[in-house]
Motif scaffolding. Sequence first.
Motif, mmCIF file in Angstrom:
data_model
loop_
_atom_site.group_PDB
_atom_site.id
_atom_site.type_symbol
_atom_site.label_atom_id
_atom_site.label_comp_id
_atom_site.label_asym_id
_atom_site.label_seq_id
_atom_site.Cartn_x
_atom_site.Cartn_y
_atom_site.Cartn_z
ATOM 1 N N ALA A 1 0.781 -1.037 -0.178
ATOM 2 C CA ALA A 1 -0.027 0.097 0.174
ATOM 3 C C ALA A 1 1.036 1.095 -0.034
ATOM 4 C CB ALA A 1 -0.874 -0.062 1.322
ATOM 5 N N THR B 1 -4.577 -1.316 -4.189
ATOM 6 C CA THR B 1 -5.410 -0.683 -3.677
ATOM 7 C C THR B 1 -5.612 -1.540 -2.225
ATOM 8 O OG1 THR B 1 -6.916 -2.418 -4.400
ATOM 9 C CG2 THR B 1 -6.878 -0.365 -5.648
ATOM 10 N N ASP B 2 -6.385 -0.733 -1.329
ATOM 11 C CA ASP B 2 -6.382 -1.304 0.015
ATOM 12 C C ASP B 2 -7.193 -2.620 -0.076
ATOM 13 O OD1 ASP B 2 -5.255 0.889 1.060
ATOM 14 O OD2 ASP B 2 -7.078 1.803 2.057
ATOM 15 N N SER B 3 -8.355 -2.669 -0.827
ATOM 16 C CA SER B 3 -9.116 -3.736 -0.914
ATOM 17 C C SER B 3 -8.329 -4.927 -1.727
ATOM 18 C CB SER B 3 -10.543 -3.508 -1.592
ATOM 19 O OG SER B 3 -10.242 -3.214 -2.903
ATOM 20 N N TYR C 1 -4.938 -5.194 -1.498
ATOM 21 C CA TYR C 1 -4.037 -5.693 -0.686
ATOM 22 C C TYR C 1 -4.608 -6.789 0.462
ATOM 23 C CZ TYR C 1 -0.173 -5.509 2.642
ATOM 24 O OH TYR C 1 0.745 -6.207 3.526
ATOM 25 N N ASN D 1 1.909 -0.651 5.239
ATOM 26 C CA ASN D 1 1.136 -2.070 5.055
ATOM 27 C C ASN D 1 0.517 -2.215 6.530
ATOM 28 O OD1 ASN D 1 1.846 -2.437 2.609
ATOM 29 N ND2 ASN D 1 3.452 -4.050 2.758
ATOM 30 N N LEU E 1 -3.344 -2.183 7.081
ATOM 31 C CA LEU E 1 -4.005 -3.214 6.420
ATOM 32 C C LEU E 1 -3.730 -4.694 7.219
ATOM 33 C CD1 LEU E 1 -3.367 -1.814 3.086
ATOM 34 C CD2 LEU E 1 -5.815 -2.113 4.030
ATOM 35 N N LEU F 1 -6.543 4.508 7.447
ATOM 36 C CA LEU F 1 -6.948 4.385 5.853
ATOM 37 C C LEU F 1 -7.943 5.334 5.422
ATOM 38 C CD1 LEU F 1 -7.726 0.328 5.688
ATOM 39 C CD2 LEU F 1 -5.463 1.774 5.283
ATOM 40 N N GLU G 1 -6.775 7.967 2.250
ATOM 41 C CA GLU G 1 -7.776 8.169 0.961
ATOM 42 C C GLU G 1 -7.964 9.725 0.799
ATOM 43 O OE1 GLU G 1 -8.429 6.097 -1.393
ATOM 44 O OE2 GLU G 1 -10.047 7.533 -2.401
#
Lengths: 251, 251, 251, 251, 251, 251
Positions: free
Chosen positions: B71, B85-87, B89, B117, B120, C123, C127
């Motif tokens: 990320a 992208t966050d999702s 990852y 990271n 996440l 997060l 963003e």
Amino acid sequence: MILGRSSWPQAAEFLKDSDSKVVLIPTGSLEQHGPHLPLLTDSLIAEAVAGRVEALRPDTVLLTPTLWLGASEHHMAFSGTVTATDSGYLAALNSVFASLNRHGAWKFLVLNGHGGNEALNELAAREASRQSWLAAAAGWYRFVPDSVWEATLTGRDRMIRHADEAETSVMLHLHPDLVAMEKAVDDGLEIEPPVPGLASGFHQRTTHGVLGRPTLATAEKGAALLEAAVQGAVAAVDALSGPLGFLQPED
Amino acid sequence: MILGRSSWPQAAEFLKDSDSKVVLIPTGSLEQHGPHLPLLTDSLIAEAVAGRVEALRPDTVLLTPTLWLGASEHHMAFSGTVTATDSGYLAALNSVFASLNRHGAWKFLVLNGHGGNEALNELAAREASRQSWLAAAAGWYRFVPDSVWEATLTGRDRMIRHADEAETSVMLHLHPDLVAMEKAVDDGLEIEPPVPGLASGFHQRTTHGVLGRPTLATAEKGAALLEAAVQGAVAAVDALSGPLGFLQPED
Amino acid sequence: MILGRSSWPQAAEFLKDSDSKVVLIPTGSLEQHGPHLPLLTDSLIAEAVAGRVEALRPDTVLLTPTLWLGASEHHMAFSGTVTATDSGYLAALNSVFASLNRHGAWKFLVLNGHGGNEALNELAAREASRQSWLAAAAGWYRFVPDSVWEATLTGRDRMIRHADEAETSVMLHLHPDLVAMEKAVDDGLEIEPPVPGLASGFHQRTTHGVLGRPTLATAEKGAALLEAAVQGAVAAVDALSGPLGFLQPED
Amino acid sequence: MILGRSSWPQAAEFLKDSDSKVVLIPTGSLEQHGPHLPLLTDSLIAEAVAGRVEALRPDTVLLTPTLWLGASEHHMAFSGTVTATDSGYLAALNSVFASLNRHGAWKFLVLNGHGGNEALNELAAREASRQSWLAAAAGWYRFVPDSVWEATLTGRDRMIRHADEAETSVMLHLHPDLVAMEKAVDDGLEIEPPVPGLASGFHQRTTHGVLGRPTLATAEKGAALLEAAVQGAVAAVDALSGPLGFLQPED
Amino acid sequence: MILGRSSWPQAAEFLKDSDSKVVLIPTGSLEQHGPHLPLLTDSLIAEAVAGRVEALRPDTVLLTPTLWLGASEHHMAFSGTVTATDSGYLAALNSVFASLNRHGAWKFLVLNGHGGNEALNELAAREASRQSWLAAAAGWYRFVPDSVWEATLTGRDRMIRHADEAETSVMLHLHPDLVAMEKAVDDGLEIEPPVPGLASGFHQRTTHGVLGRPTLATAEKGAALLEAAVQGAVAAVDALSGPLGFLQPED
Amino acid sequence: MILGRSSWPQAAEFLKDSDSKVVLIPTGSLEQHGPHLPLLTDSLIAEAVAGRVEALRPDTVLLTPTLWLGASEHHMAFSGTVTATDSGYLAALNSVFASLNRHGAWKFLVLNGHGGNEALNELAAREASRQSWLAAAAGWYRFVPDSVWEATLTGRDRMIRHADEAETSVMLHLHPDLVAMEKAVDDGLEIEPPVPGLASGFHQRTTHGVLGRPTLATAEKGAALLEAAVQGAVAAVDALSGPLGFLQPED
């Protein structure tokens, strides 16, 4: 240029003239390849082909690290296999496209080592095309001419199968220390199901996770296939990096 | 055991006694690290630490390939950086957890090399915990004791920054060929913004993408930090692989 | 200005000079806080701090209602706890950012009351930063200086735990009618698991849902902590609302 | 019982006999209500009705905090309005259902204050029904009998509009300090578009954000409407908390 | 014009003057309609109404194929029913809007045949409105005036129910070969649950999947209802295709 | 049996013995097919083949309505084309699988008419296979033997292209009223791009949206192709409806 070994100023310099550059992205898997090959087989082969292409065209190719997490649900009955979700796989590939495009790159070649990724690579390339980027995606085996397949292997068509004579040969050439030929078994040789496009798991079609005849593999065959794949991929890189006369201009 | 180099029967054998096994997953990034370090720095360090941990505990650790796509949105103003992208990852990390759990594994240690990271990884570990798996996620730098930080580096706290004395030292130890010390510049040394938890891009806080003093780096410092990280991570693996007396049993 | 009590023309007037305004968003949870505190504890504290900040800076702060639906999966073994999904939580916070940005606001301070929200708040702030907005997110406890923690509490570090001396003290100060001190129990005092970053549920680490020593709480301690948090948050608001000399300009 | 003010042992005790309990969830908005009403109007009314219902049935109703972040895209042309995304709104409501169901609750009544939430509330209730939970969702205005509407207001049907005589009256009764009657204007009185089901923004149908005649509002009218809504909602709670003779049993 | 029977140059020609064109999209379901009606009933009726509207306004209406995959979860206890997911349904409808908008169309009328689609159609129309497109969505039954309902049917209100006198009559008129009147049963006639907005499955409210009195149906009644619906929908098309005096201009 | 024309008791009866039943799902598109063919061409052909298969095997095949909303982004430069999103397309197809599986069906044959759907159909079939359902997906053209292609058409391989001799011939056979042969033009005949797997839009490869030689089409050729496709698809249905000796049993 190998992206992962470069610094950001080097990347910036390389992408200044992005019309003549091709980002090369190896995609593979971490999935069972029978009792004789390692789980990372697809990734190692794709990485090797891509690495040789970069070495031959260092001023044109921007080589990314290998996306080793492939779509392998159909192998999950065999231990050690790790599978991406479809959407996760697409997200990863799209992230590479989109990130490098923000730095100027717009020509992409996905060099694939795993059949199970093909449908997803096609979707990702289509999405890239929608963004007005140029993207192609093909398995390394598609760069091998029919004549080489026929001259090299023992009675088979261009369509690669799994952990078979072709893949095992290439691994014998690249990573002989990772191949346990004494454990190689021919498997999955029965007639195909009489229904086109039937989805199935490898545990439903094979006993050991193999589709084909790995016992016929030799390092020499592998060297011939690999060399042909590299030459084919270099030709694709050359075509993509030049003027795109084969496409009508987008207005 | 190194998963990618193993065959599926070897993976099956290894995971038979999954209560005593710990899956070790290195996570990194492909992002700018100043003019002197390669883009893959975070991934290379995490991979090196994890590799050494596996070498010390080969019967306990199941080492996966490195998730190098991190990320890195906050570095995207610098060329060459590739961000997940966050999702995407989360999908990748969750796929590794979920796939290996289907083969019996349920203890996971994410060994991270990239601060971006962390949030996440925490979410992924929480989700794993919800599945009644055991998951921990920590940067390699968290395994280095405060005393080592203090003894090794020049006036700094345990909190690692970016392409700084610590990271550059470790890279000088691991990959001196990839470090261009003549391009190293101290950067981003101004006082922190007086607002905790402020999100910002590295282009807003640095001139060259560096936060810290890489000019102070030496391979010796790097060796000391790496060794300490490995020892700390081994201790974590030992704790996770044994009986979990530090947790109340789930009924 | 308190957004919920204002009319749209008042909001429009307030946001005319949006460079000097800071949207203040309290985030909390609805989760177990031991046998002695109410489920809404985190939300009530964050709301109280934020309310006092708005009262001190009414011309700068635009205070939104409290996002009380937090990320509390790790408390779900205790009845009454309600948890957001990660994506749902992010959607809510992003909606507040994005909606108010459409009305001109671009500086945001998330004032958090619940540790479980931190990774998600980070997060969301990242963003927002990607959108070229300015966003900071921090727990109220991060605004309390170390010196106040040390002077106020009984042998503990700045890191807040759960339903402990600190939280109980603040609640005794704010809402004594909602605190059942006769039910307060010290809990979860065992040594931490020797693995950093280990995810776990509160039922695995505590008997009653408490991490710390609530029996030591007093309203006086709570008043001191609250006052310090308010002062710290006001300072952050002042920094955010002024010229951002601590950041390099985005070109 | 008011969930937010309870401890987890109180929640556990309350939900022991969950067949006779009804979770009551107020939903509202933070959106423009003309120049005379506050942005939080819908939430305040729903909360007030729900609070009175809980006060009348404290042993049956489990009252959650108000979901104030509603679906208000059609009001976004007016400053201060904050809108959820559709998926974010559904995630929040589903999280409340799902979390409390894990503690035993399975009967839910969503008490809505904002017309724009209705379609989403219906979807959420349908999804809950699919989970074999019992869920109803209705605006407070649907609990007011036609006879009361006719007796109370000046020539209008049961269908509530926006910031109109009805809403303004209820706010005058509940929160007279938040109503600026001197700014109230009648608005949006033109004939409806001759197309059923036409989606439009409030800026396309009104001048000031009002649909109706708020100048006719009085606190007395508001008290009558509120009282009727409370009585109707109490009847719904009573029906839901008893045996469900009006539904065929699920096998 | 019927889109599916046209070539792309015809579509291009038709959409040149898109301000005066209305895209007409029939939506239905594939769900149980009692023992006497076919599963495709809702789709067939919507398609028939839409087809007649197109035939009367061929230069204005662009008729798409019917979206027959509706939101029918509440009928899934009856065999043969196929239900979309909510998000899948929205994706399909939004795709039609968005695709045709890229060709110039911006006025849309969704002509619905299935009550279960209404909430989703409303969300889709709202999203279209957010895109500054003009979108209306209404069931064919909403185009039938109250006077026609009253003159045609036997003691019922305008609200259509399911496989009832109205739907069966229309099907007898349109597709008598698909109606098995000898199997028609009156069903679901009990008093409504005393809770507004209660979600339930049809297996909880009916014995045979019918809500109403299909035994009263005749083809003549069906012809009258259909004719009225067509006239009403034509009027809506005429209003949408002309200047939109009933809406304030978007600046 | 034709699902859409059946009642729910008929569906229930049909699916009692679901091991011998095959759900047949035609998939097509609404996309440009040159100046001489209608936008619905792919859907009409798939529907015709599937309809004939059902007529030949009425006791085995459960025929669903046609999914006409295909993946046609690469045709969007031509007016009238409507494209699904990838995820929306998958949702629709998965909904058909999942819904009918809840009624007992578990064998599915997707009979496709549009090349752009193939990758998505493969993903959907794979997902179905993961659910332990049996799913195959193939274009009608794959059921035509090579010998028929060679005997029927003028110098081409089995790979169908777009609006070409084959598709135009089948449409002349099925729907001569929808074919404007006087507008047919040969197009897109240039050499293929020398890069395998290159994604591109049809506007980049053709002038009129045609890939091939529609001017060579005749109804007789179309009849021969259609008949062969029907026979091939019937054989697939027969194989799927019987015992699956070609797959190893799932334990």
